[in-house]
Design a protein around this motif. Sequence first.
Motif, PDB file in Angstrom:
ATOM      1  N   ALA A  30      -6.625   7.993  -9.299  1.00  0.00           N
ATOM      2  CA  ALA A  30      -5.666   7.862  -8.203  1.00  0.00           C
ATOM      3  C   ALA A  30      -6.085   6.766  -7.238  1.00  0.00           C
ATOM      4  O   ALA A  30      -5.243   6.019  -6.721  1.00  0.00           O
ATOM      5  CB  ALA A  30      -5.534   9.196  -7.467  1.00  0.00           C
ATOM      6  N   LEU A  31      -7.400   6.666  -6.982  1.00  0.00           N
ATOM      7  CA  LEU A  31      -7.899   5.619  -6.085  1.00  0.00           C
ATOM      8  C   LEU A  31      -7.656   4.231  -6.685  1.00  0.00           C
ATOM      9  O   LEU A  31      -7.238   3.303  -5.980  1.00  0.00           O
ATOM     10  CB  LEU A  31      -9.391   5.826  -5.822  1.00  0.00           C
ATOM     11  N   ILE A  32      -7.904   4.081  -7.988  1.00  0.00           N
ATOM     12  CA  ILE A  32      -7.660   2.790  -8.652  1.00  0.00           C
ATOM     13  C   ILE A  32      -6.172   2.457  -8.615  1.00  0.00           C
ATOM     14  O   ILE A  32      -5.785   1.300  -8.401  1.00  0.00           O
ATOM     15  CB  ILE A  32      -8.174   2.834 -10.103  1.00  0.00           C
ATOM     16  N   THR A  33      -5.324   3.461  -8.791  1.00  0.00           N
ATOM     17  CA  THR A  33      -3.873   3.240  -8.707  1.00  0.00           C
ATOM     18  C   THR A  33      -3.470   2.786  -7.313  1.00  0.00           C
ATOM     19  O   THR A  33      -2.591   1.933  -7.160  1.00  0.00           O
ATOM     20  CB  THR A  33      -3.127   4.538  -9.074  1.00  0.00           C
ATOM     21  N   LEU A  34      -4.112   3.357  -6.287  1.00  0.00           N
ATOM     22  CA  LEU A  34      -3.823   2.952  -4.911  1.00  0.00           C
ATOM     23  C   LEU A  34      -4.123   1.467  -4.697  1.00  0.00           C
ATOM     24  O   LEU A  34      -3.434   0.781  -3.937  1.00  0.00           O
ATOM     25  CB  LEU A  34      -4.644   3.795  -3.937  1.00  0.00           C
ATOM     26  N   ILE A  35      -5.126   0.940  -5.403  1.00  0.00           N
ATOM     27  CA  ILE A  35      -5.524  -0.468  -5.230  1.00  0.00           C
ATOM     28  C   ILE A  35      -4.756  -1.381  -6.192  1.00  0.00           C
ATOM     29  O   ILE A  35      -4.188  -2.392  -5.786  1.00  0.00           O
ATOM     30  CB  ILE A  35      -7.051  -0.623  -5.450  1.00  0.00           C
ATOM     31  N   LEU A  62       0.820  -1.204   0.000  1.00  0.00           N
ATOM     32  CA  LEU A  62       0.000   0.000   0.000  1.00  0.00           C
ATOM     33  C   LEU A  62       0.863   1.266   0.000  1.00  0.00           C
ATOM     34  O   LEU A  62       0.495   2.280  -0.600  1.00  0.00           O
ATOM     35  CB  LEU A  62      -0.940  -0.002   1.207  1.00  0.00           C
ATOM     36  N   LEU A  63       2.021   1.222   0.674  1.00  0.00           N
ATOM     37  CA  LEU A  63       2.910   2.375   0.691  1.00  0.00           C
ATOM     38  C   LEU A  63       3.437   2.672  -0.709  1.00  0.00           C
ATOM     39  O   LEU A  63       3.458   3.831  -1.148  1.00  0.00           O
ATOM     40  CB  LEU A  63       4.068   2.133   1.660  1.00  0.00           C
ATOM     41  N   PHE A  64       3.867   1.620  -1.422  1.00  0.00           N
ATOM     42  CA  PHE A  64       4.361   1.790  -2.791  1.00  0.00           C
ATOM     43  C   PHE A  64       3.244   2.311  -3.696  1.00  0.00           C
ATOM     44  O   PHE A  64       3.448   3.226  -4.491  1.00  0.00           O
ATOM     45  CB  PHE A  64       4.899   0.455  -3.303  1.00  0.00           C
ATOM     46  N   ASN A  65       2.040   1.737  -3.549  1.00  0.00           N
ATOM     47  CA  ASN A  65       0.902   2.181  -4.349  1.00  0.00           C
ATOM     48  C   ASN A  65       0.512   3.623  -4.023  1.00  0.00           C
ATOM     49  O   ASN A  65       0.131   4.402  -4.906  1.00  0.00           O
ATOM     50  CB  ASN A  65      -0.296   1.265  -4.124  1.00  0.00           C
ATOM     51  N   LEU A  66       0.604   3.971  -2.738  1.00  0.00           N
ATOM     52  CA  LEU A  66       0.272   5.337  -2.325  1.00  0.00           C
ATOM     53  C   LEU A  66       1.222   6.343  -2.958  1.00  0.00           C
ATOM     54  O   LEU A  66       0.800   7.413  -3.420  1.00  0.00           O
ATOM     55  CB  LEU A  66       0.320   5.440  -0.797  1.00  0.00           C
ATOM     56  N   ILE A  67       2.498   6.003  -2.996  1.00  0.00           N
ATOM     57  CA  ILE A  67       3.486   6.890  -3.627  1.00  0.00           C
ATOM     58  C   ILE A  67       3.146   7.100  -5.098  1.00  0.00           C
ATOM     59  O   ILE A  67       3.171   8.232  -5.610  1.00  0.00           O
ATOM     60  CB  ILE A  67       4.904   6.315  -3.465  1.00  0.00           C
ATOM     61  N   MET A  68       2.806   6.003  -5.807  1.00  0.00           N
ATOM     62  CA  MET A  68       2.450   6.120  -7.219  1.00  0.00           C
ATOM     63  C   MET A  68       1.172   6.929  -7.399  1.00  0.00           C
ATOM     64  O   MET A  68       1.048   7.742  -8.332  1.00  0.00           O
ATOM     65  CB  MET A  68       2.287   4.730  -7.847  1.00  0.00           C
ATOM     66  N   ALA A  69       0.184   6.704  -6.510  1.00  0.00           N
ATOM     67  CA  ALA A  69      -1.076   7.448  -6.615  1.00  0.00           C
ATOM     68  C   ALA A  69      -0.851   8.947  -6.415  1.00  0.00           C
ATOM     69  O   ALA A  69      -1.431   9.780  -7.129  1.00  0.00           O
ATOM     70  CB  ALA A  69      -2.076   6.908  -5.595  1.00  0.00           C
ATOM     71  N   VAL A  70      -0.005   9.290  -5.440  1.00  0.00           N
ATOM     72  CA  VAL A  70       0.293  10.709  -5.182  1.00  0.00           C
ATOM     73  C   VAL A  70       1.037  11.319  -6.365  1.00  0.00           C
ATOM     74  O   VAL A  70       0.728  12.439  -6.809  1.00  0.00           O
ATOM     75  CB  VAL A  70       1.112  10.848  -3.883  1.00  0.00           C
ATOM     76  N   ILE A  71       2.037  10.613  -6.888  1.00  0.00           N
ATOM     77  CA  ILE A  71       2.780  11.101  -8.053  1.00  0.00           C
ATOM     78  C   ILE A  71       1.841  11.336  -9.228  1.00  0.00           C
ATOM     79  O   ILE A  71       1.875  12.380  -9.895  1.00  0.00           O
ATOM     80  CB  ILE A  71       3.896  10.106  -8.442  1.00  0.00           C
ATOM     81  N   PHE A  72       0.953  10.364  -9.469  1.00  0.00           N
ATOM     82  CA  PHE A  72       0.012  10.500 -10.581  1.00  0.00           C
ATOM     83  C   PHE A  72      -0.919  11.688 -10.364  1.00  0.00           C
ATOM     84  O   PHE A  72      -1.215  12.445 -11.296  1.00  0.00           O
ATOM     85  CB  PHE A  72      -0.795   9.211 -10.743  1.00  0.00           C
TER      86      PHE A  72
END
Length: 404
Positions: free
Chosen positions: A384-389, A361-371
């Motif tokens: 961004a929510l879909i990227t988080l998942i 989730l931390l890695f996904n959160l970083i990608m979601a924030v970057i996006f």
Amino acid sequence: MIRLSKNIVIIISILTLMFLIPLLFDLIFKPLPENVLITYSTYRDEFLLNKKHGPTTLYLTADGQQISKETYYSRLPVFYYRKLEKNGTLPDSIMGEPLIISNLKKHSYFFRLPEGIADEVQPVLVPMFENTDEATHYNIPVDFFSFKHRIKFIDVYTGEEDTEKSGKFTNSLVESGFVFPVKRIFGDIRIQKNFDNGYYLLDSHNHLFNLKMVRGEAVTEIIPLPRDLTVKFIFCTDPVNMEILAVIVSQQNEIYLHLGTTNTVIKTDINGYNPDADELLIFGNQFNKTFLFQNDREVRLNVINDNYKTFRSFQYKRSPKKFRTYDVFKDIIIPVRITVNFRKNQVIKPHFEISAGLTFLLFNLIMAVIFFFIRKKEKPYIAALITLIAGLPAFITFLVIRKN
């Protein structure tokens, strides 16, 4: 309409990348498993390892002590009896039982059940061999039959049905209590085999029957199954001593044996078999049977006695440190992935794998924030929510495809 089409493209792209990214990751980073063969020595009551180390082969005891190639062979007389007899170093007996070449040859056998065998595609036509109770030479048969709703023999030269033979074999099953349609059929269609025991057929009520041809006539036999056994698949064997006619695996992946000596189905105490991932090698000799399970991660052995109970077992982990590192990074980078088996003669079954932990989730959160910051003018909350998942597949997809 355009928005719907774009959403469909996004979904397909994410699912495709969930398959392609893990495939590429495995191709680059998956550790190569150690090439090791583990064998049980009846002579010394110990496990021995034959292990590749670069261009050389190491011969080791279970505790890691290195031994010579000659010592390795001498401690496995039931495997290398021909070589030892030629060298004049074959022991006279093991545990008081004489070692006679004819006996060793008769009771020695090897079978391999490849991984994914339970998913093999069912045939449409199968050959019918003449049943034999002793080793013989088989020619390519001319009798082929289909079996779904009845037994239907086809003339291989004209393509026409042999109605008389079809009727005999269908009636033989029905009169024995078989209820069509056939759920599954199992047999040994090889020409190079020691004997033929016909086919195992599961009827619509999951009852098991054996159908064979004896002097051109149909012979059907009901195979009584233990009450708690529901058959997943059957692997037909052909040892010269006819001790084991088939290995039967249940829906719970328990291992049963159909014994030719007593014509009964017995349950072994072997656990942990996974037909989707494990290759099973079965070695038999006049003293015991070894069931060896191997996959990329480990090798496991169960040695069973004449009562078909485990009396020795051994487990060996292949490159455990490398696989731990590989698993951690794969679970973080690709937490949701699709795997598909492409094994020969097997049904292709895609399925989802999801990381057990939540560290991804931390890695996904970083990608979601970057996006989100890259596309913040578009207010991409849903993306961004879909990227988080979904992680990396979604991140790549939404970078390439603009939803608005």
